[in-house]
Structures are given as structure tokens and as C-alpha cells.
Design a protein around this motif. Sequence first.
Motif, PDB file in Angstrom:
ATOM      1  N   VAL A   6       0.821  -1.205   0.000  1.00  0.00           N
ATOM      2  CA  VAL A   6       0.000   0.000   0.000  1.00  0.00           C
ATOM      3  C   VAL A   6       0.853   1.252   0.000  1.00  0.00           C
ATOM      4  CG1 VAL A   6      -1.647   1.333   1.358  1.00  0.00           C
ATOM      5  CG2 VAL A   6      -1.943  -1.126   1.118  1.00  0.00           C
ATOM      6  N   PHE A   7       1.900   1.269   0.856  1.00  0.00           N
ATOM      7  CA  PHE A   7       2.725   2.444   0.946  1.00  0.00           C
ATOM      8  C   PHE A   7       4.183   2.061   0.849  1.00  0.00           C
ATOM      9  CE2 PHE A   7       0.220   6.118   2.082  1.00  0.00           C
ATOM     10  CZ  PHE A   7      -0.988   5.548   2.386  1.00  0.00           C
ATOM     11  N   TYR A 152      -1.047   5.937   9.404  1.00  0.00           N
ATOM     12  CA  TYR A 152      -2.484   6.213   9.519  1.00  0.00           C
ATOM     13  C   TYR A 152      -3.302   5.178   8.747  1.00  0.00           C
ATOM     14  CZ  TYR A 152      -1.851  10.832  11.676  1.00  0.00           C
ATOM     15  OH  TYR A 152      -1.560  11.862  12.538  1.00  0.00           O
ATOM     16  N   ILE A 153      -2.830   4.804   7.546  1.00  0.00           N
ATOM     17  CA  ILE A 153      -3.609   3.869   6.752  1.00  0.00           C
ATOM     18  C   ILE A 153      -3.690   2.519   7.449  1.00  0.00           C
ATOM     19  CG2 ILE A 153      -1.720   3.012   5.331  1.00  0.00           C
ATOM     20  CD1 ILE A 153      -5.308   3.694   4.200  1.00  0.00           C
ATOM     21  N   LYS A 154      -2.643   2.142   8.141  1.00  0.00           N
ATOM     22  CA  LYS A 154      -2.648   0.870   8.864  1.00  0.00           C
ATOM     23  C   LYS A 154      -3.645   0.885  10.016  1.00  0.00           C
ATOM     24  CE  LYS A 154       2.110   0.095   7.530  1.00  0.00           C
ATOM     25  NZ  LYS A 154       3.509   0.319   7.906  1.00  0.00           N
ATOM     26  N   GLN A 155      -4.013   2.073  10.458  1.00  0.00           N
ATOM     27  CA  GLN A 155      -5.014   2.209  11.517  1.00  0.00           C
ATOM     28  C   GLN A 155      -6.396   2.513  10.949  1.00  0.00           C
ATOM     29  OE1 GLN A 155      -3.493   5.177  14.269  1.00  0.00           O
ATOM     30  NE2 GLN A 155      -2.080   3.719  15.205  1.00  0.00           N
ATOM     31  N   GLU A 159      -8.811   9.500   5.995  1.00  0.00           N
ATOM     32  CA  GLU A 159      -8.835  10.955   5.805  1.00  0.00           C
ATOM     33  C   GLU A 159      -7.550  11.597   6.329  1.00  0.00           C
ATOM     34  OE1 GLU A 159     -11.268   9.243   7.183  1.00  0.00           O
ATOM     35  OE2 GLU A 159     -13.013   9.486   5.862  1.00  0.00           O
ATOM     36  N   MET A 160      -7.074  11.113   7.478  1.00  0.00           N
ATOM     37  CA  MET A 160      -5.839  11.651   8.037  1.00  0.00           C
ATOM     38  C   MET A 160      -4.650  11.292   7.156  1.00  0.00           C
ATOM     39  SD  MET A 160      -6.604  10.923  12.098  1.00  0.00           S
ATOM     40  CE  MET A 160      -5.116  11.731  12.698  1.00  0.00           C
ATOM     41  N   ASN A 181       0.930   7.011  -3.480  1.00  0.00           N
ATOM     42  CA  ASN A 181       0.202   6.706  -2.254  1.00  0.00           C
ATOM     43  C   ASN A 181      -1.111   7.479  -2.172  1.00  0.00           C
ATOM     44  OD1 ASN A 181       2.179   4.923  -1.462  1.00  0.00           O
ATOM     45  ND2 ASN A 181       3.262   6.410  -0.188  1.00  0.00           N
ATOM     46  N   MET A 182      -1.089   8.715  -2.645  1.00  0.00           N
ATOM     47  CA  MET A 182      -2.312   9.512  -2.656  1.00  0.00           C
ATOM     48  C   MET A 182      -3.365   8.858  -3.551  1.00  0.00           C
ATOM     49  SD  MET A 182      -4.033  12.150  -1.623  1.00  0.00           S
ATOM     50  CE  MET A 182      -3.094  13.618  -1.154  1.00  0.00           C
ATOM     51  N   GLY A 183      -2.939   8.352  -4.700  1.00  0.00           N
ATOM     52  CA  GLY A 183      -3.875   7.671  -5.586  1.00  0.00           C
ATOM     53  C   GLY A 183      -4.524   6.469  -4.918  1.00  0.00           C
ATOM     54  N   ARG A 184      -3.735   5.702  -4.191  1.00  0.00           N
ATOM     55  CA  ARG A 184      -4.274   4.528  -3.508  1.00  0.00           C
ATOM     56  C   ARG A 184      -5.229   4.922  -2.391  1.00  0.00           C
ATOM     57  NH1 ARG A 184      -2.189  -0.059  -5.239  1.00  0.00           N
ATOM     58  NH2 ARG A 184      -3.011  -1.216  -3.454  1.00  0.00           N
ATOM     59  N   VAL A 185      -4.886   5.964  -1.647  1.00  0.00           N
ATOM     60  CA  VAL A 185      -5.779   6.414  -0.572  1.00  0.00           C
ATOM     61  C   VAL A 185      -7.101   6.896  -1.145  1.00  0.00           C
ATOM     62  CG1 VAL A 185      -6.128   8.220   1.161  1.00  0.00           C
ATOM     63  CG2 VAL A 185      -3.999   6.929   1.131  1.00  0.00           C
ATOM     64  N   GLN A 186      -7.036   7.616  -2.251  1.00  0.00           N
ATOM     65  CA  GLN A 186      -8.275   8.098  -2.868  1.00  0.00           C
ATOM     66  C   GLN A 186      -9.144   6.932  -3.342  1.00  0.00           C
ATOM     67  OE1 GLN A 186      -6.484  10.753  -5.729  1.00  0.00           O
ATOM     68  NE2 GLN A 186      -6.798  12.554  -4.432  1.00  0.00           N
ATOM     69  N   LEU A 187      -8.509   5.889  -3.852  1.00  0.00           N
ATOM     70  CA  LEU A 187      -9.271   4.704  -4.246  1.00  0.00           C
ATOM     71  C   LEU A 187      -9.887   4.019  -3.018  1.00  0.00           C
ATOM     72  CD1 LEU A 187      -6.941   3.143  -6.975  1.00  0.00           C
ATOM     73  CD2 LEU A 187      -9.258   4.035  -7.325  1.00  0.00           C
ATOM     74  N   MET A 188      -9.154   3.956  -1.930  1.00  0.00           N
ATOM     75  CA  MET A 188      -9.682   3.361  -0.696  1.00  0.00           C
ATOM     76  C   MET A 188     -10.880   4.150  -0.180  1.00  0.00           C
ATOM     77  SD  MET A 188      -6.163   2.447   1.317  1.00  0.00           S
ATOM     78  CE  MET A 188      -4.931   1.374   0.574  1.00  0.00           C
TER      79      MET A 188
END
Length: 218
Positions: A6-7, A152-155, A159-160, A181-188
Motif C-alpha cells: 500500500v505504501f 495512519y492507513i494501517k489504523q 482521511e488523516m 500513495n495519494m492515488g491509492r488512498v483516494q481509491l480506498m
Amino acid sequence: MRCKPVFRNFCTPLLAIALLAGGLGAPAAFAQDKLFNDPPPKDGGWQGLANLLEALAPGADTTEPLTPSQITDRIASMLDQGRSQEALDIIEKRMAQRQTEGAIGTDVQLLFLKARALAALDRRNDAIDVYRNMTTLYPELPEPWNNLASEYIKQGKLEMARDALAMALTADPNYATAKANMGRVQLMLAEQSFNSAAAQGIGSARASAEKTKAILQP
């Protein structure tokens, strides 16, 4: 530390240029005691640390001492090898040594490596505290923001994580790791929204959630 799908957690050239070097010692107990109990040498402790590290390397030439950046590389190498507790113990002893010596300023590289070690040991909240401190002291460095997002993503704090990555990209708009990483967070976040919509009766949202999830699969 090895990067998760993921990251990616690593130091780019900007951080390498901006950060000061840390120190490294040996895993052997007697060697650590000797190193950190002796009065610090006039060079601030680097010579003793360097000699010890060189002695640990099979076939190493001990006639030329390691530079501070080389010592820092050794700590990073220990983390990459999974020797996280050893690395953390040495980092903390070096920090204590610097404090005893009255060293001026913060050794940013040691802080970064400490956060990596804590994360590798699953001390997530402690790692987050260190990364947050770094973003306060050095907001212009993108790597702590990126690694903070990783924690943060692991928790599940998407949004954070997104906000931390936005700060990383503000610090360095060309930081490719943060972009990915931003692209993956937006997909999540999109998958999360689709699932929420599906739970509220939007029929097409379930299929959209599944498609988004498929994109995120490694």
C-alpha cells in the motif's frame, strides 16, 4: 524496513541532503557497554562508533573510519534486515550520548530511523508520535509526512492519511511515492463511499465498490 504494497516507506535524495547523520553501535552487549560507558572521545563519539561498526563487518578494513552518513546507512541496513530492536537500542543510546555531550540541534536522521524502527516493532502510536514531531520541526521534508500517512492507513484513518499526503506533496510536488500513495488512498476512500452507498440501498454502488477493490489488489 521493507515496503508494504500500500505504501512505500523510504528516504528520497531531498531527505538525504537535508538530514544530519546518526550513529550506530554493535549488537554484542559488552561492545555496547564499552562504547556507551566510556567517556566520549573528542570527535563527539563518531570514531568509537565507526571503529566498532567496521570491526563487525567480516573482512572490513578498519584503517579508515566510517563517516556519519555511512554509520547512518548501517542503521538503515539493520532495519532492512529485520534487526529492528537492535537498531532501536543503538539509536536511543546514540541519542542519549548526544545529550550527554551537549550536542546542539536535533539529529533528524536519527529521528527518522527511530520512527522506522518503532513501526517495524509494531509500536505504531510511538512511531506516529515521532513522525508528527518531525512534521512539526521540519514541515518542509516530505518523507515524514508520507510515512505518517503510511501509519495512519494501517489504523484505517484514511482521511488523516490523505491530509498527510497532501502535506507531503505541498512540500515536494514531484514526490512520486507520495503521488502514488495519494492515488491509492483516494481509491480506498472511494471504495469506502461506494460500500456506504450500497448499504443505503444504491444498487449500482456494490459493483463499483468491487471494481475499486479489484484495482487496489496487488
